[in-house]
Scaffold this motif. Structure first.
Motif, short mmCIF file in Angstrom:
data_model
loop_
_atom_site.label_atom_id
_atom_site.label_comp_id
_atom_site.label_asym_id
_atom_site.label_seq_id
_atom_site.Cartn_x
_atom_site.Cartn_y
_atom_site.Cartn_z
N TYR A 1 0.83 -1.21 0.00
CA TYR A 1 0.00 0.00 0.00
C TYR A 1 0.87 1.26 0.00
N THR A 2 1.84 1.33 0.90
CA THR A 2 2.65 2.54 1.00
C THR A 2 3.54 2.73 -0.22
N GLU B 1 2.66 1.74 -3.35
CA GLU B 1 1.77 2.15 -4.44
C GLU B 1 1.22 3.56 -4.24
N LYS B 2 0.86 3.93 -3.03
CA LYS B 2 0.21 5.22 -2.77
C LYS B 2 1.19 6.35 -2.47
N GLY B 3 2.38 6.02 -2.00
CA GLY B 3 3.30 7.06 -1.59
C GLY B 3 4.59 7.12 -2.37
N PRO C 1 4.53 6.83 -6.73
CA PRO C 1 4.07 8.04 -7.42
C PRO C 1 5.06 9.21 -7.34
N ASP D 1 -2.71 6.40 8.38
CA ASP D 1 -1.74 6.75 7.35
C ASP D 1 -1.54 8.26 7.36
N GLY E 1 0.47 9.92 5.56
CA GLY E 1 0.69 10.37 4.19
C GLY E 1 1.92 11.25 4.00
N SER F 1 3.72 10.95 0.57
CA SER F 1 3.03 11.41 -0.64
C SER F 1 3.05 12.93 -0.77
#
Length: 158
Positions: free
Chosen positions: A110-111, A113-115, A118, A152, A154, A157
């Motif tokens: 998850y981290t 892919e999301k952080g 990107p 999270d 974030g 990100s």
């Protein structure tokens, strides 16, 4: 070893990996006579297990070690025996939890892919320079917060 390390400094990690592979995962790095600090380097999981759990007290760090490895901050590898014992009480209970083992791969995925991914993609497309140490610290903080609290923040990100 110092001349070898110097002449291969542009590919230091490859050279260390090669030397470790040629020596069954463990080497004694002998420094020059004036520093008088020899360092045992290992990539063998059984050696790490032995050092960290079975015989931690035999491998005292001391101020010289902390000065050399100050970039690790207050990581477990820099702790003296008493500090390590206190931290071990907390971390052992945390890592023994069955839920930790089930959730860790999902949290890492998850981290990433999301952080992390990107940001790396955006920086690559826009030809931007990144401070990878800061980025990885943020990534680890996000993953740790999610593991410990379920929240999270974030940070990776942003």
């Amino acid at each position: 070893m110092m001349p070898t390390m110097y002449f291969n400094s542009h590919k230091i990690y490859d050279k260390i990996t090669q030397v470790l592979a040629e020596n069954k995962g463990t080497i004694l790095f002998k420094t020059s006579w004036f520093t008088n600090i020899d360092t045992l380097v290992t990539s063998d999981p059984s050696n790490v297990q032995y050092i960290m759990n079975s015989k931690f007290s035999m491998y005292q760090r001391g101020s010289e070690f902390r000065n050399v490895f100050d970039f690790l901050g207050d990581a477990v590898f820099n702790k003296d025996l008493d500090e390590w014992r206190e931290e071990k009480k907390f971390t052992q209970a945390f890592f023994r939890e069955n839920q930790y083992h089930k959730s860790t791969p999902k949290i890492i995925q998850y981290t990433l892919e999301k952080g992390l991914v990107p940001i790396l993609e955006h920086s690559s497309k826009n030809n931007r320079v990144l401070d990878l140490q800061t980025l990885f610290n943020r990534y680890m903080l996000d993953a740790t917060c999610i593991m410990a609290t379920g929240f999270d923040p974030g940070f990776s990100s942003h």
